[in-house]
Write a protein that holds these residues in place. Structure first.
Motif, short mmCIF file in Angstrom:
data_model
loop_
_atom_site.label_atom_id
_atom_site.label_comp_id
_atom_site.label_asym_id
_atom_site.label_seq_id
_atom_site.Cartn_x
_atom_site.Cartn_y
_atom_site.Cartn_z
N ALA A 228 53.58 -53.10 -76.15
CA ALA A 228 54.44 -52.20 -76.91
C ALA A 228 55.92 -52.52 -76.74
N GLU A 229 56.25 -53.22 -75.66
CA GLU A 229 57.66 -53.53 -75.39
C GLU A 229 58.30 -54.32 -76.52
N GLU A 230 57.46 -55.05 -77.27
CA GLU A 230 57.96 -55.80 -78.41
C GLU A 230 58.68 -54.91 -79.42
N PHE A 231 58.30 -53.62 -79.45
CA PHE A 231 58.84 -52.69 -80.43
C PHE A 231 59.89 -51.75 -79.83
N ALA A 232 60.22 -51.93 -78.57
CA ALA A 232 61.09 -50.97 -77.88
C ALA A 232 62.43 -50.80 -78.59
N GLY A 233 62.95 -51.86 -79.17
CA GLY A 233 64.23 -51.77 -79.85
C GLY A 233 64.22 -50.94 -81.10
N ARG A 234 63.02 -50.68 -81.62
CA ARG A 234 62.89 -49.87 -82.85
C ARG A 234 62.63 -48.40 -82.55
#
Length: 267
Positions: A228-234
């Protein structure tokens, strides 16, 4: 393997159905709803609380396993919840014994331990602490699976699913997310693990911020690849984040989900 998939018309069911077929399994669908577009196989329009209809569906063709996803996915009264999660599971288990099907993969939930304060990485040895009647139903269904594993030698794997979503939508989801692809990997591993007996695993992706221990799943062959960290910026912070992080069940553990066990009418 030839697999009966209950709840096959649901959001998880359609993803799992396509994914299992891609991995070489033959899927027989079962749901209250009629055959969804794109499903190419045998379909049973059946209510899982009806034991005779379930037995007929299980016995209509030789099966290697059952994947049980069918249930009401939200909070309800205690009787309705027990029917949705426990009676349906009992109907399937009895039919499996009758027709000599020896493996079931069950969609349990993180809400079986949802009232546990979030202080450390939680393992499967933590005591059940349901946060809702929904969680109670999942705990009771897990107990039923354990009984049938001991009594009849059925291999029964309970997958305590986190947040099944295309991508995380909240800060909590960065810990609890289960990607579509990892969900299929999890079910496939549970179907093919050699002689697991009764087992419980946590159904989340390989999240950097994970709240639940993935070791039991990996021991059964579930090796998640997404994070999920891949989406943390969103994912934008929200006022509810702190409250949702107090217990592993998130909002289900909060007062908004408190209700009486029994619906009382006429007063």
């Amino acid at each position: 393997m030839k697999v009966l998939l209950t709840g096959a018309a649901g959001s998880i069911g359609q993803v799992v159905s396509l994914g299992l077929v891609d991995r070489g399994h033959e899927v027989v669908g079962l749901d209250l709803a009629r055959t969804p577009d794109g499903f190419d196989g045998t379909w049973h329009t059946v209510d899982c609380v009806d034991p005779d209809a379930v037995a007929d569906a299980v016995g209509a063709q030789p099966l290697d396993a059952v994947v049980h996803l069918a249930s009401h996915p939200d909070e309800a009264s205690l009787p309705a919840t027990l029917a949705s999660h426990v009676i349906t599971t009992a109907a399937l288990l009895d039919a499996m014994v009758e027709h000599q099907v020896d493996r079931i993969v069950y969609a349990s939930s993180n809400h079986a331990v949802g009232r546990t304060p979030r202080t450390h990485l939680l393992g499967i040895d933590a005591r059940p602490r349901p946060d809702t009647f929904y969680g109670v139903g999942k705990v009771a269904a897990e107990a039923l699976l354990s009984l049938y594993a001991d009594r009849h030698g059925i291999d029964a794997i309970a997958c305590r699913i986190g947040s099944f979503l295309p991508e995380p939508a909240s800060v909590r989801h960065l810990s609890t997310w289960l990607s579509h692809d990892d969900c299929v990997r999890m079910v496939d591993a549970a179907l093919t693990a050699p002689a697991p007996g009764f087992a419980m695993i946590y159904g989340i992706s390989a999240n950097t911020r994970a709240w639940w221990d993935l070791t039991p799943g990996r021991e059964l062959g579930y090796h998640p690849r997404d994070d999920a960290e891949e989406f943390a910026g969103r994912v934008a912070p929200a006022p509810a984040d702190a409250d949702e992080a107090a217990y592993v069940g998130g909002p289900f553990a909060l007062p908004a989900f408190h209700r009486s066990a029994l619906d009382r009418t006429g007063e």
